[in-house]
Scaffold this active site. Sequence first.
Site, PDB file in Angstrom:
ATOM      1  N   CYS A 100       0.814  -1.221   0.000  1.00 32.90           N
ATOM      2  CA  CYS A 100       0.000   0.000   0.000  1.00 32.90           C
ATOM      3  C   CYS A 100       0.850   1.275   0.000  1.00 32.90           C
ATOM      4  O   CYS A 100       0.317   2.369   0.119  1.00 32.90           O
ATOM      5  CB  CYS A 100      -0.964   0.008   1.191  1.00 32.90           C
ATOM      6  SG  CYS A 100      -0.148   0.261   2.783  1.00 32.90           S
TER       7      CYS A 100
ATOM      8  N   CYS B 135       4.237  -2.683   7.957  1.00 28.71           N
ATOM      9  CA  CYS B 135       3.450  -1.552   7.461  1.00 28.71           C
ATOM     10  C   CYS B 135       2.770  -0.845   8.633  1.00 28.71           C
ATOM     11  O   CYS B 135       2.253  -1.484   9.545  1.00 28.71           O
ATOM     12  CB  CYS B 135       2.406  -2.041   6.465  1.00 28.71           C
ATOM     13  SG  CYS B 135       1.433  -0.686   5.775  1.00 28.71           S
TER      14      CYS B 135
ATOM     15  N   CYS C 211      -3.453  -3.072   6.874  1.00 27.95           N
ATOM     16  CA  CYS C 211      -2.558  -3.727   5.919  1.00 27.95           C
ATOM     17  C   CYS C 211      -1.624  -4.684   6.662  1.00 27.95           C
ATOM     18  O   CYS C 211      -1.695  -5.897   6.495  1.00 27.95           O
ATOM     19  CB  CYS C 211      -1.746  -2.678   5.159  1.00 27.95           C
ATOM     20  SG  CYS C 211      -0.488  -3.396   4.097  1.00 27.95           S
TER      21      CYS C 211
ATOM     22  N   CYS D  83      24.369   4.517   3.525  1.00 22.48           N
ATOM     23  CA  CYS D  83      25.693   4.916   3.022  1.00 22.48           C
ATOM     24  C   CYS D  83      26.571   3.740   2.613  1.00 22.48           C
ATOM     25  O   CYS D  83      27.359   3.850   1.672  1.00 22.48           O
ATOM     26  CB  CYS D  83      26.402   5.822   4.013  1.00 22.48           C
ATOM     27  SG  CYS D  83      26.866   5.016   5.538  1.00 22.48           S
TER      28      CYS D  83
ATOM     29  N   HIS E  75      30.480   5.508   9.103  1.00 21.88           N
ATOM     30  CA  HIS E  75      30.230   6.048   7.780  1.00 21.88           C
ATOM     31  C   HIS E  75      31.273   5.458   6.832  1.00 21.88           C
ATOM     32  O   HIS E  75      32.319   4.990   7.286  1.00 21.88           O
ATOM     33  CB  HIS E  75      30.322   7.587   7.814  1.00 21.88           C
ATOM     34  CG  HIS E  75      29.742   8.243   6.601  1.00 21.88           C
ATOM     35  ND1 HIS E  75      28.667   7.736   5.897  1.00 21.88           N
ATOM     36  CD2 HIS E  75      30.096   9.371   5.933  1.00 21.88           C
ATOM     37  CE1 HIS E  75      28.389   8.537   4.886  1.00 21.88           C
ATOM     38  NE2 HIS E  75      29.248   9.535   4.874  1.00 21.88           N
TER      39      HIS E  75
ATOM     40  N   ASP F  75      32.049  11.705  -1.702  1.00 24.66           N
ATOM     41  CA  ASP F  75      30.965  11.075  -0.953  1.00 24.66           C
ATOM     42  C   ASP F  75      29.719  11.080  -1.820  1.00 24.66           C
ATOM     43  O   ASP F  75      29.114  12.123  -2.055  1.00 24.66           O
ATOM     44  CB  ASP F  75      30.730  11.827   0.365  1.00 24.66           C
ATOM     45  CG  ASP F  75      29.760  11.081   1.283  1.00 24.66           C
ATOM     46  OD1 ASP F  75      28.802  10.461   0.761  1.00 24.66           O
ATOM     47  OD2 ASP F  75      29.945  11.115   2.516  1.00 24.66           O
TER      48      ASP F  75
ATOM     49  N   GLU G  23      26.330  12.472  -0.557  1.00 26.07           N
ATOM     50  CA  GLU G  23      26.289  13.919  -0.404  1.00 26.07           C
ATOM     51  C   GLU G  23      26.600  14.649  -1.703  1.00 26.07           C
ATOM     52  O   GLU G  23      26.636  15.879  -1.728  1.00 26.07           O
ATOM     53  CB  GLU G  23      27.314  14.347   0.650  1.00 26.07           C
ATOM     54  CG  GLU G  23      27.039  13.786   2.025  1.00 26.07           C
ATOM     55  CD  GLU G  23      25.717  14.271   2.560  1.00 26.07           C
ATOM     56  OE1 GLU G  23      25.425  15.466   2.410  1.00 26.07           O
ATOM     57  OE2 GLU G  23      24.960  13.442   3.099  1.00 26.07           O
TER      58      GLU G  23
END
Length: 445
Positions: free
Chosen positions: A182, A211, A216, A239, A266, A283, A286
């Site tokens: 949905c 959900c 649902c 990332c 990261h 990156d 970004e």
Amino acid sequence: MEHSHAAQREASAAMDTDKLAQEMTERFRQVLSTKRMNELTSRSVQSRSSSPAPRDFGTPQPPPAHNALPPSYSSLRNIPLVPQPPQDARSVRFKNMLHSLSNMPIRWENPGLLDEALRVVPLEQIYNEAEEESQILQAEAESLGTGKKAAWGYQDCVIRALLRWFKRSFFTWVNNPPCSRCYSPTIGVGMAAPLPDEQARGANQVELYKCSVEQCGAYERYPRYNDAFVLLQTRRGRCGEWANCFSMLCRAVGSRVRWVWNSEDHVWTEVYSVHRKRWVHVDACEEAWDKPRLYTEGWGKKLAYCIAFSVDGAMDVTRRYIRNPSKYSLERNRVPEAVLLHIMDEIRAMRRSNMSKQDKFRLEGEDMRENRELRGYVISSIAHDVSKISADDILNGRSSRSRPDPDAQKALEGRTSGSNEWIRARGEGGRGTSNQRSPHDQHPR
Ligand SMILES: [Zn+2]
């Protein structure tokens, strides 16, 4: 306002003492900076000649000077001279983790799959954009006079064009996958075991979502694919997926590439610029090109380790990303620094074991140049700190008043409006990243 009165008083006091202090400051600056520079230069000379190890095992390093100004640079500055193999269990674990991380770029080295990968890339568009941009940069350089070099070369512009396409039209950031029945938002409910076909495509972890619409209630699976070539089809992730897939594509268009792992959860890319003869921060999440200060001065994050892995080497590149260690450096306590040096040496040696003498020599030269580059960042950061000390502070024995750092501004450039929302949506806003993460998973998301 009380605060502004105080500021006024402080300002006029500073003006009164200005003339007297000026001379003192200048002298103080000179003394301090000469001392620091000497210290750094002698260290770097020592460490350059340190393989094989100098015979100074018995001489402990003098403790760092405890002057109040400028702040000490702890682990980033006091680089030990002699690499040491890991001894305790903790160090061995860290070593094993780095070895395992270092495999990432190896998985892209498949010429057949790289060729195949290029079929999803609009190569003509990217090469045209690159051609145009490099001509503009060339013209700009020429207009500045003879002997001026273009800011970036053609291959750099290819990666820049690839980066724009990747971020704007190809890959999607997904925190919680939407309900496929949905299209409503979902809520994380934990981890699930990967199904055979998910596992076959390289997903060792599957996040499970439910959900948010009660009627649902469908479950949504979010397999975290680790295979860059599979990601060409799924085209989504956080990332980890972004950096993995984008780095592979940089490789596919013929650049030398690094995958940079950061201990604060990261990952990003570095590509080698033949034009500039150095590694460049990229990156993909970004759309950031050559903005290594983004994470610290831009996002206000503190970092401990940034380690770059490539098919032919490994390098501790933390100093490229933390230009102001007194403010943005986290304690590096995963392993003694001497042990980290050893691990880096070990990974490099492994990657280069089958290379010719010339190739090894060339790469060692490159490593040395990069070390000089990274050391240069530390030196200019110290010089910057020293130049911030005001006369007033010296007279009153206070610690330095902070002035805006012009370079910090650069870190923020290129952040489009709306990028704050983007950061928030990703949960990357500074400290306290709140990605769901299993404690056993050492790999970044
Ligand atoms: Zn639903």
